[in-house]
Design an enzyme around this catalytic site. Structure first.
Site, mmCIF file in Angstrom:
data_model
loop_
_atom_site.group_PDB
_atom_site.id
_atom_site.type_symbol
_atom_site.label_atom_id
_atom_site.label_comp_id
_atom_site.label_asym_id
_atom_site.label_seq_id
_atom_site.Cartn_x
_atom_site.Cartn_y
_atom_site.Cartn_z
ATOM 1 N N CYS A 193 0.871 -1.176 0.000
ATOM 2 C CA CYS A 193 0.000 0.000 0.000
ATOM 3 C C CYS A 193 0.906 1.224 0.000
ATOM 4 C CB CYS A 193 -0.869 -0.062 1.261
ATOM 5 S SG CYS A 193 -1.931 1.361 1.475
ATOM 6 N N CYS A 217 -10.974 14.194 4.154
ATOM 7 C CA CYS A 217 -12.147 13.416 4.550
ATOM 8 C C CYS A 217 -12.261 13.427 6.078
ATOM 9 C CB CYS A 217 -12.035 11.996 4.011
ATOM 10 S SG CYS A 217 -11.937 11.981 2.205
ATOM 11 N N CYS A 224 -10.634 10.388 8.217
ATOM 12 C CA CYS A 224 -9.312 9.848 7.874
ATOM 13 C C CYS A 224 -8.215 10.521 8.691
ATOM 14 C CB CYS A 224 -9.054 10.047 6.378
ATOM 15 S SG CYS A 224 -7.466 9.396 5.842
HETATM 16 N N1 SAH Z 1 -7.418 9.214 -1.216
HETATM 17 C C1 SAH Z 1 -7.643 7.893 -1.700
HETATM 18 C C2 SAH Z 1 -6.643 6.859 -1.190
HETATM 19 C C3 SAH Z 1 -6.268 6.929 0.262
HETATM 20 S S1 SAH Z 1 -7.511 6.431 1.425
HETATM 21 C C4 SAH Z 1 -9.074 7.449 -1.398
HETATM 22 O O1 SAH Z 1 -9.783 8.199 -0.742
HETATM 23 O O2 SAH Z 1 -9.481 6.399 -1.871
HETATM 24 C C5 SAH Z 1 -7.617 4.694 1.175
HETATM 25 C C6 SAH Z 1 -8.899 4.063 1.675
HETATM 26 O O3 SAH Z 1 -8.984 4.127 3.107
HETATM 27 C C7 SAH Z 1 -10.160 4.741 1.167
HETATM 28 O O4 SAH Z 1 -11.062 3.768 0.679
HETATM 29 C C8 SAH Z 1 -10.724 5.432 2.389
HETATM 30 O O5 SAH Z 1 -12.121 5.619 2.314
HETATM 31 C C9 SAH Z 1 -10.290 4.473 3.484
HETATM 32 N N2 SAH Z 1 -10.239 5.070 4.806
HETATM 33 C C10 SAH Z 1 -9.832 6.306 5.140
HETATM 34 N N3 SAH Z 1 -9.923 6.494 6.470
HETATM 35 C C11 SAH Z 1 -10.384 5.334 6.991
HETATM 36 C C12 SAH Z 1 -10.663 4.893 8.308
HETATM 37 N N4 SAH Z 1 -10.446 5.677 9.371
HETATM 38 N N5 SAH Z 1 -11.128 3.634 8.478
HETATM 39 C C13 SAH Z 1 -11.295 2.813 7.414
HETATM 40 N N6 SAH Z 1 -11.017 3.162 6.158
HETATM 41 C C14 SAH Z 1 -10.581 4.417 5.936
#
Ligand code: SAH
Length: 368
Positions: free
Chosen positions: A130, A141, A144
């Site tokens: 990853c 977001c 995140c």
């Molecule tokens: N910016 C990109 C890639 C990075 S995040 C994206 O948004 O897809 C990678 C994945 O992790 C995404 O599917 C996102 O929704 C998920 N993700 C982010 N924060 C998370 C959390 N706290 N718990 C579970 N999944 C999470």
């Protein structure tokens, strides 16, 4: 052969560019074989021992490696001509934490106090890496951990390839590193030029020869970037949908709210016609009482009509300060059953490396 004006990074060049510089496709291939060889990897012996505390290595400059006197099939003379114009920097390994499930999380320094993380996930027969595409992230977001860092800068292609270059040698022999997911820190589609260049290098012959079908770019839903990625590359796409109404999506992912769910899925419907071989994943992080109801599951089924995608469900990985609670396993199972009963492929993603904060959405807080 003409000498370039400024220095160029070794891990940045594609085969076509090497061919041009070294005046021969054979030498270009030899260069790729050497760059991704054990011998080249052995030049970087800064790896923090597995037991080291995360901050025991304090230097944040990338590691600078020297080219050997000669490389098989690239003569002394040719190499010397180029030596002065090539740089060989790789991200510095500040820590390498191993989880009991075999997952390894790297904290890598890429200069000026900037740290990124990558996670090696061994599975039966093959390992997945990853990778991060930005220092921090451009899309904030609400759920995140990376968002808490703000945005520092885009990674360069060589820094993305550098994550692979380091981790590949840690994969168990029985599970070689063949899969890449752009699910680490950052929004890859906000850094698409460099991400596409990294993909071109990772998939090139003769090395490292990954298949585009084993690379997945994950996006928070940056529509113009999705259009371009789908037209220019054969890699797989993961769309982090995370909501079944635009209103909930705006709440969870305010920075991509300008692109409605309908427009994102229309694009996937269209792509399914033109690129039927591509794997498309719809990612749903489920939060307690936000997006995990039976109505949400049914709305998702309606939304996905004509979209050839697999749904991946994951319970929110909480972190300190997270404003959301994860869904329960009962609600997740119920959601999954409803989606499966509609004939849509659906898997639950089991978090890996949670005890070392390596799971989705947990990257970055500890090294901020
Ligand atoms: N910016 C990109 C890639 C990075 S995040 C994206 O948004 O897809 C990678 C994945 O992790 C995404 O599917 C996102 O929704 C998920 N993700 C982010 N924060 C998370 C959390 N706290 N718990 C579970 N999944 C999470």
């Amino acid at each position: 052969m003409t000498s370039p004006a400024s220095k160029i990074e070794l891990l940045r060049l594609t085969q076509a560019e090497w061919s041009e510089r070294l005046d021969s496709p054979d030498r270009a291939r030899a260069m790729a074989r050497w760059i991704f060889s054990d011998e080249a990897r052995a030049l970087a012996h800064d790896d923090a021992p597995d037991s080291a505390a995360p901050d025991s290595i304090t230097s944040t400059t990338p590691l600078s490696l020297s080219l050997p006197a000669s490389i098989p099939a690239v003569s002394h003379r040719v190499l010397d001509r180029w030596r002065e114009s090539l740089d060989f920097h790789v991200p510095r390994c500040r820590s390498r934490q191993r989880s009991s499930d075999g997952t390894i999380k790297y904290a890598l320094a890429v200069g000026s106090g900037a740290n990124i993380e990558s996670v090696l996930i061994p599975a039966r027969g093959r390992s997945t890496l990853c990778v991060s595409s930005q220092v921090g992230c451009t899309r904030h977001c609400a759920f995140c951990a990376t968002a808490r860092l703000g945005f520092r800068r885009n990674l360069r292609a060589e820094e993305i390839v550098g994550q692979f270059w380091r981790a590949r040698h840690d994969a168990p022999q029985s599970s070689p590193l063949r899969n890449i997911v752009f699910m680490g820190m950052g929004e890859p589609l906000d850094n698409l030029d460099e991400v596409l260049r990294a993909i071109a290098i990772l998939t090139q012959q003769p090395e490292p020869q990954l298949s585009a079908r084993n690379i997945t770019v994950s996006t928070s839903g940056v529509l113009p970037g999705m259009v371009r990625l789908l037209s220019e590359s054969r890699v797989n796409l993961a769309l982090s949908l995370n909501a079944t109404t635009d209103e909930t999506r705006r709440h969870l992912m305010p920075q991509t709210a300008q692109w409605p769910i309908g427009a994102l899925l229309d694009l996937l419907r269209h792509d399914a016609q033109t690129n039927p071989g591509r794997d498309v994943f719809i990612e749903m992080v489920l939060f307690d009482s936000v997006n995990d109801s039976e109505d949400d599951a049914r709305r998702l089924i309606d939304l996905l009509q004509g979209v050839n995608a697999r749904v991946n469900l994951i319970a929110h990985n909480a972190f300190d300060g997270s404003p959301f609670r994860p869904t329960t396993s009962e609600r997740l199972q119920r959601f999954k059953d409803i989606v499966l009963n509609a004939g849509i492929r659906c898997l639950t993603r089991v978090p890996r490396g949670q005890e070392i904060a390596a799971a989705c959405g947990q990257l970055a807080l500890r090294h901020a």
